[in-house]
Write an enzyme that holds these catalytic residues in place. Structure first.
Site, PDB file in Angstrom:
ATOM      1  N   GLY A 222      -0.613 -30.020  21.059  1.00  0.00           N
ATOM      2  CA  GLY A 222      -2.228 -30.271  21.208  1.00  0.00           C
ATOM      3  C   GLY A 222      -2.569 -29.360  21.842  1.00  0.00           C
ATOM      4  N   GLY A 227      -1.068 -31.186  27.402  1.00  0.00           N
ATOM      5  CA  GLY A 227       0.182 -30.831  27.819  1.00  0.00           C
ATOM      6  C   GLY A 227       1.072 -30.772  29.432  1.00  0.00           C
ATOM      7  N   GLU A 244       3.986 -27.633  22.266  1.00  0.00           N
ATOM      8  CA  GLU A 244       3.389 -27.045  21.467  1.00  0.00           C
ATOM      9  C   GLU A 244       2.023 -27.093  21.569  1.00  0.00           C
ATOM     10  OE1 GLU A 244       0.644 -24.902  19.346  1.00  0.00           O
ATOM     11  OE2 GLU A 244       2.226 -25.729  17.467  1.00  0.00           O
ATOM     12  N   GLU A 380      -8.865 -20.304  23.042  1.00  0.00           N
ATOM     13  CA  GLU A 380      -8.193 -19.955  21.859  1.00  0.00           C
ATOM     14  C   GLU A 380      -9.574 -21.168  21.161  1.00  0.00           C
ATOM     15  OE1 GLU A 380      -4.981 -22.829  19.007  1.00  0.00           O
ATOM     16  OE2 GLU A 380      -5.218 -23.503  20.864  1.00  0.00           O
TER      17      GLU A 380
END
Length: 476
Positions: A222, A227, A244, A380
């Site tokens: 996620g 995280g 990840e 991102e």
């Protein structure tokens, strides 16, 4: 649809429900329970009770069961793919590929079940050692909404083969196919309690799972914010982690590249699953000598992509998974022009037309004239927006590729082996492709560096992450 705890359907302890909405039509697909802390506790208790008997089975026995589950996934792949498209939005051909990919992952782990996991160490007069690998215990897996079926396979396959039991929490917007596949594991003969699925929000069910003292490992896919939160919550009890956390993958196209092949690679790499892929091409760098030719062909093909309901044959790109996701992309594009950080070459708006009004559709978008320090290159962007830049030489391309804080994947498109070696040596990425992007067979370890997370999934490396060494020392 109900949760799966102790191998049985469970409506949960509370009365709250989560609605799963078709992102192409806005229609209700199904309701699932909004799992509570008590539901998570029940699932962990079920997994804990099942651990002893499951861990005592041989790896070969566990592998045979994974193989049977894979057969059932292949048997039902059309129905599973249709459900996946209805809840997640991707075109049906992509959904079919994903479901078959999950079966492939399970088959891979079944195929390696006969390989010994350990080593013998002779120490001469001091004695001999037998180093084995043993399971951790109850593990937790948190699944994202973008590739829920593939990522379920990545986590369930190695965890169960290694002898662990598992509590899985799917994404709130796309839990249905995960539940169906968990039911197929039960049909395949998986003992009760070995695999449990609790639906619910990350804030309630997710945090309860992460904080549970009997959960020995968390595997999470996620965003970075979540995280880091997981790392904080597990730090005091030293739980094992695989995180990840996304990427900003560069695609470097050299002057000697096959332009047509690279154009197709850029389109698939960016617009597959509407760009909602961790390892998608998120930054495209073209050598100055081929940039003009490349952009002519790329723009034409992008403008020809058919956007629509993933269940309609011929659809190239489906909707974004949720209205919030669509709005994030719209905000990103607005800020590009408002901050003078690029020029919209094509797309840059929702898809017009009455048939698109209820869905989360956004046009495939190309952005040029992007300055090196633009937010579009630092963050991102999880959607169908592709910034395109040019470069004069390989050293410059590598330097630009490494400007991101992420380090998940990268690709270089060239015919020159020296270029490949230089790129592989110096680019910051957990996986480097040559003349392709996105491909991730189950044999290949997958994970990133820097802000992209810690740990690896796939291959034998995943087995390592779900086990720990235990040594027998024989002193003669």
């Amino acid at each position: 649809m109900e949760m799966l705890i102790n191998g049985k359907a469970d409506a949960g302890n509370g009365s709250a429900w989560i609605e799963v909405i078709n992102p192409a039509t806005g229609e209700l697909v199904e309701r699932v329970p909004a799992g509570s802390k008590d539901d998570v506790n029940a699932a962990v208790e079920s997994a804990d009770l099942a651990f002893g008997a499951w861990s005592e089975k041989t790896m070969r026995e566990r592998g045979l069961l994974l193989g049977r589950a894979a057969e059932l996934v292949r048997r039902d792949h059309k129905q599973l793919a249709e459900l996946l498209t209805r809840e997640q939005g991707k075109p049906i051909r992509e959904a079919i590929d994903e479901v078959r990919g999950c079966a492939n992952i399970l088959e891979y782990y079944a195929s390696i079940a006969g390989k010994p996991a350990g080593e013998a160490v002779s120490l001469g007069k001091a004695g001999d050692c037998l180093v084995t690998r043993v399971p951790l215990g109850v593990c937790g897996a948190i699944i994202p909404w973008n590739m829920p079926v593939i990522i379920m396979g990545w986590k369930v396959g190695p965890a169960l083969l290694s002898g662990n039991t598992l509590v899985l929490k799917p994404a709130s917007t796309a839990p249905l196919t995960n539940l169906k596949i968990a039911g197929l594991f039960s049909e395949a003969g998986l003992p009760a309690g070995v695999l449990n699925v609790v639906t619910g929000s990350g804030e309630i069910a997710g945090e309860a799972l992460v904080q549970h003292k009997r959960v020995k490992k968390i595997s999470f896919t996620g965003n970075g914010i979540t995280g880091r939160r997981i790392r904080e919550l597990t730090g005091n009890r030293l739980a094992a982690l695989t995180l990840e956390l996304g990427g900003s993958d560069p695609m470097i196209v050299m002057a000697d590249a096959d332009v047509k092949k690279a154009v197709e690679g850029a389109i698939r790499g960016r617009f597959y699953n509407a760009g909602q892929v961790c390892t998608a091409v998120k930054r495209l760098y073209l050598h100055e000598k081929i940039a003009e030719e490349f952009m002519r062909e790329l723009t034409t093909k992008v403008e020809g992509l058919k956007v629509g309901n993933g269940l309609v044959p011929g659809t190239d790109m489906g909707p974004l998974n949720s209205p919030a996701q669509r709005d994030r992309i719209a905000t990103v594009v607005h800020e590009i022009t408002a901050n003078d950080e690029g020029k919209i070459l094509t797309g840059g708006c929702p898809v017009p037309g009455k048939e698109y009004e209820r869905g989360n559709f956004y046009k495939p978008t190309l952005v040029g004239d992007v300055p090196p320090d633009a937010a579009l290159l630092k963050n991102e962007i999880f959607g169908p927006v592709l910034p395109v830049m040019t470069f004069p030489d390989l050293a410059t391309a590598i330097a630009e590729a490494n400007r991101s804080l992420y380090g998940l994947g990268a690709s270089v498109w060239t015919r020159d082996l020296a270029t490949v070696k230089e790129f592989f040596t110096h680019v910051h990425a957990g996986i480097v492709w040559v003349n392709r992007h996105l491909t991730l067979p189950p044999e290949v370890p997958f994970g990133g560096t820097e802000e992209s997370g810690i740990g690896r999934e796939n291959g034998f490396h995943a087995i390592d992450s779900y086990t720990q060494t235990k040594t027998l020392f024989l002193g003669w």
